[in-house]
Design a protein around this motif. Structure first.
Motif, PDB file in Angstrom:
ATOM      1  N   ASN A   1       0.649   3.901  -2.880  1.00 14.07           N
ATOM      2  CA  ASN A   1       0.136   5.225  -2.517  1.00 14.07           C
ATOM      3  C   ASN A   1       1.132   6.304  -2.931  1.00 14.07           C
ATOM      4  OD1 ASN A   1      -1.624   7.143  -1.037  1.00 14.07           O
ATOM      5  ND2 ASN A   1       0.121   7.288   0.342  1.00 14.07           N
TER       6      ASN A   1
ATOM      7  N   THR B   1       0.121   9.133  -5.797  1.00 15.78           N
ATOM      8  CA  THR B   1       0.097  10.555  -5.470  1.00 15.78           C
ATOM      9  C   THR B   1       1.172  11.326  -6.221  1.00 15.78           C
ATOM     10  OG1 THR B   1       1.446  10.107  -3.493  1.00 15.78           O
ATOM     11  CG2 THR B   1      -0.929  10.265  -3.194  1.00 15.78           C
TER      12      THR B   1
ATOM     13  N   ILE C   1      -7.508  10.921  -7.591  1.00 14.42           N
ATOM     14  CA  ILE C   1      -7.598   9.771  -6.689  1.00 14.42           C
ATOM     15  C   ILE C   1      -8.951   9.844  -5.985  1.00 14.42           C
ATOM     16  CG2 ILE C   1      -6.550   8.550  -4.754  1.00 14.42           C
ATOM     17  CD1 ILE C   1      -3.874   9.779  -5.587  1.00 14.42           C
TER      18      ILE C   1
ATOM     19  N   LYS D   1      -6.619   2.787   3.015  1.00 17.70           N
ATOM     20  CA  LYS D   1      -5.509   1.928   3.443  1.00 17.70           C
ATOM     21  C   LYS D   1      -6.010   0.646   4.096  1.00 17.70           C
ATOM     22  CE  LYS D   1      -1.270   1.947   6.208  1.00 17.70           C
ATOM     23  NZ  LYS D   1      -0.368   2.764   7.062  1.00 17.70           N
TER      24      LYS D   1
ATOM     25  N   ILE E   1      -7.118   1.547  -3.856  1.00 16.57           N
ATOM     26  CA  ILE E   1      -6.877   2.876  -4.411  1.00 16.57           C
ATOM     27  C   ILE E   1      -7.557   2.929  -5.774  1.00 16.57           C
ATOM     28  CG2 ILE E   1      -5.149   4.541  -5.197  1.00 16.57           C
ATOM     29  CD1 ILE E   1      -3.142   3.194  -3.300  1.00 16.57           C
TER      30      ILE E   1
ATOM     31  N   ASN F   1      -8.997   6.272  -1.602  1.00 15.47           N
ATOM     32  CA  ASN F   1      -7.694   5.864  -1.067  1.00 15.47           C
ATOM     33  C   ASN F   1      -7.933   5.324   0.339  1.00 15.47           C
ATOM     34  OD1 ASN F   1      -5.022   5.543  -0.308  1.00 15.47           O
ATOM     35  ND2 ASN F   1      -4.345   7.464  -1.227  1.00 15.47           N
TER      36      ASN F   1
ATOM     37  N   GLU G   1       0.906  14.333  -0.610  1.00 14.51           N
ATOM     38  CA  GLU G   1       1.415  13.624  -1.783  1.00 14.51           C
ATOM     39  C   GLU G   1       2.893  13.294  -1.659  1.00 14.51           C
ATOM     40  OE1 GLU G   1       1.086  17.969  -3.280  1.00 14.51           O
ATOM     41  OE2 GLU G   1       0.445  16.769  -1.572  1.00 14.51           O
TER      42      GLU G   1
ATOM     43  N   TYR H   1       0.838  -1.203   0.000  1.00 13.62           N
ATOM     44  CA  TYR H   1       0.000   0.000   0.000  1.00 13.62           C
ATOM     45  C   TYR H   1       0.875   1.257   0.000  1.00 13.62           C
ATOM     46  CZ  TYR H   1      -2.837   3.880   1.518  1.00 13.62           C
ATOM     47  OH  TYR H   1      -3.413   5.124   1.605  1.00 13.62           O
TER      48      TYR H   1
END
Length: 486
Positions: free
Chosen positions: A76, A80, A89, A94, A99, A92, A446, A72
């Motif tokens: 991620n 980003t 996005i 987790k 995603i 998102n 990000e 993840y």
């Protein structure tokens, strides 16, 4: 007259980028050739639309031995960094390990017909489902988004008043041009899934480009997982003979591509209207910087700095000295700019419109040994050095990077504490005591923390990107001011 810009990439960033239409077309031609009708016909034999009549691709990427959380974090970061539009996005999560990304690739196809000209964009939905040791990538496109220009065909009347967009482009939301029509074409209702199609050539290329982008996305996800797990040229690495290297290998295709990614990102806003150059060099891996010890960093960066100086000397021999010179560098590249200013001759310095040290420090000691380093005091002075580092709070300053004696605000070009507003919601102000920029109203989510060194309250990775519009405009201003003095 163009400015000559030399920019030096950094170490302490991982900049992914969304592919542009030109990149996708190059990728598509390499895999399928440039005969779009034949390529689309061949693809149709292996493609099946799903129950919603959408074009859907799905692939499971294995990452054995890796936890769901590790995967993840890697994805991620990739998502980003790649899709800069925060709205891209759409989910998102987790905990759920999911995603979802929806981002438009504009003008993937432009085709001129007899009466109309068509510009085709696609907005794929990319879903990443993350579990222990594996990731499922699902890529779906249902429609082509079309901008039809009824004045752009081969037999269309010429617009003498230049009121139409003959290249089938317009600003988003512009509904003032009566010659432009927004349309959606369902993939299932067009070639090659329907043989008799008035837009056959347009849709043939659109299908191939859509298919190529799906492959490219899956490749990029796989690469992100691999590099996020085993490291990249920013880390110490072991050569074939077992030697630990503290430097990037400029001839290693993977290392070279990672360097080129940042170069392309900076070139996107610095190169228009200028001559842009960026050297590959053996930059020092981040492991030296993680020590936060100058006695380790300085010896290890000597090779990298020597590479940059050698590249600059070659660059200087090739360039036209009548053009203003601009030097910029981010992170370790910022360090290289400082060292270059010490390296260049007085004659070369007289050609300098400005030097930009982004995400690195300029100290009193640097200025004491180099008369070429003069801090910028405003927006228009020339022969000066622009320097800044961004943090959320001064307590997050990393001395080996940001303990600077110089700072200017690139939004309002002031050195005092008067704040400036960036992108409507972000406030940027200089801390005159600590010589850094303090950003408020900006999460910088990000840019996740990296090795407990950067993006931990500081926002190191944002430096060349957050202020890109300000930098692009200022380069033009200082270059023009330099010309006036000649």
């Amino acid at each position: 007259m163009l400015a000559a810009i030399l920019t030096i990439s950094g170490t302490m960033t991982v900049q992914a980028q969304m592919m542009k239409a030109a990149d996708i077309e190059k990728y598509a031609k390499e895999k399928y050739g440039d005969k779009w009708l034949d390529a689309a016909k061949n693809l149709a034999e292996e493609l099946t639309l799903d129950k919603n009549e959408s074009l859907t691709y799905q692939q499971v990427i294995l990452a054995e031995g890796k936890t769901k959380e590790q995967l993840y974090v890697a994805l991620n970061y990739w998502a980003t960094a790649t899709f800069k539009d925060h709205n891209a996005i759409t989910l998102n999560d987790k905990e759920a390990g999911c995603i979802i990304i929806s981002s438009t690739i504009s003008n993937t196809v432009e085709h001129t017909g007899t009466l109309n000209k068509y510009s085709v964009s696609i907005t794929p939905v990319i879903r990443l489902d993350i579990k222990e040791g594996r990731v499922r990538v699902t890529y779906t496109v249902q429609n082509y988004d079309i901008l039809r220009d009824i004045s752009g065909g081969w037999l269309s009347p010429v617009d003498k008043d230049d009121k139409t967009f003959g290249d089938s482009k317009r600003k988003k939301g512009d509904m003032t041009n009566a010659s432009l029509y927004d349309e959606q074409w369902e993939i299932a209702r067009h070639y090659p899934f329907v043989q008799k199609d008035a837009q056959k050539r347009t849709c043939a290329k659109a299908l191939v480009m859509t298919h190529a982008y799906s492959n490219a996305i899956i490749d990029k996800v796989e690469e992100a997982l691999k590099n996020g797990i085993v490291g990249n040229e920013d880390d110490d690495w072991t050569t074939a003979d077992g030697t630990v290297s503290h430097y990037a290998d400029v001839w290693n295709p993977t290392h070279r591509e990672h360097m080129a990614t940042e170069m392309r990102g900076v070139a996107a806003y610095m190169s228009p209207g200028n001559r842009f150059f960026a050297p590959y060099y053996r930059h020092t891996t981040i492991d030296a910087w993680v020590t936060q010890n100058e006695d380790t960093i300085r010896p290890r960066t000597r090779l990298a700095m020597a590479d940059v100086c050698a590249a600059f000397d070659h660059f200087q021999q090739q360039r036209d000295p009548s053009r203003p010179l601009v030097i910029s560098g981010f992170s370790q590249g910022g360090m290289a700019v400082v060292e270059l200013l010490k390296h260049i001759s007085d004659e070369t310095y007289r050609q300098l419109a400005a030097a930009y040290v982004l995400g690195y420090k300029v100290t009193e000691a640097d200025m004491a040994v180099c008369s070429h380093i003069r801090p910028a005091q405003g927006e228009t002075d020339t022969g000066v050095t622009v320097c800044y580092n961004t943090v959320k709070d001064v307590k997050y300053i990393k001395p080996v990077i940001a303990a600077s004696d110089v700072c200017i605000n690139p939004v309002n070009w002031r050195t005092d504490a008067i704040p400036a507003t960036l992108h409507d919601t972000i406030t940027i102000a200089v801390s005159t005591e600590h010589h850094v920029l303090v950003a408020t109203g900006y999460s910088a989510s990000e840019y996740p923390p990296y090795k407990d060194l950067i993006n931990v309250g500081d926002i190191h990775s944002c430096e060349p990107w957050l202020y890109s519009e300000c930098l692009a405009k200022n380069i033009a201003v200082r270059a023009e001011e330099w010309r006036k003095k000649q």
